[in-house]
Write a protein that holds these residues in place. Sequence first.
Motif: not given
Length: 248
Positions: A29-40, A43-52, A73-76
Amino acid sequence: MLREAFDWIRTPSLPLARRSGHLGEFVAIAARRQRNAAAWAGHEARSRAAVMRAAQAGDPDGTALILGAGHVNDVPLEALSGRFRSVVLVDLAFSRRTRRLADSLGNVVCRLHDVTESLDALAEIRPPAAWLDDPSIGFVASVNLISQLATVATRHRDDAEAERIGCDLGEAHLAWLAAFSCPTCLVADREIEILDESGAVIATLDPNKGARLPEGDEEWLWDIAPRGEIDRRYSVRHRVVAVDRINR
Ligand SMILES: C[S@@+](CC[C@H](N)C(=O)[O-])C[C@H]1O[C@@H](n2cnc3c(N)ncnc32)[C@H](O)[C@@H]1O
């Protein structure tokens, strides 16, 4: 590939994560994230904001318990570490980057733990009990985890059994979250959408196998597999919800 093999050997994890094949997926999953960094990224920013956002209701003198934290990656993490007396990260495996970050913050620990408490005995799925009797827990977040419970547990099962086990694990996870007396939030995939070349949705799937998630306070789309990632013609996106407080 060599990098992934190296990470497989060096990643701290529970033995059952290696046995079940989950560790291979965790590393991939770490490699998949690297390949799709812009697309992800969104989602990661919104997850972090929702948790905070949800964490504002938690007791700052308590411990924040973060479930499914693996790669953070999705945890603040820095913000949680600053807000709470301590932070406990929970997963079947942690990347070495997560371990380093946790060590550098001083009040963060990583706990290897199966949050279903059932992966070793799937015939008897019961709501988990861990941390429910710990009065220091001031906030709980389940972060992009619930749909993965079924994936890890049912890798070598037929479809009907996988649906049943997945649903039971999801419902048990929700019951566990609802049983905490402190504010508890959920960020989770609600739906998987398959899109054709024109961008039209041609199929939808339930990643939670029938487990019923509560209404979300916020919802967004995660382009988890843009065209080319798993198929030349089709792409996949997830509909994600954030529930600020599951145990109102
Ligand atoms: C899609 S990832 C979530 C992303 C993660 N929050 C991050 O920031 O990278 C799902 C996580 O759930 C973990 N997981 C899956 N089943 C689990 C279980 N039974 N107990 C604990 N963690 C589990 C996986 O190891 C993985 O790290």
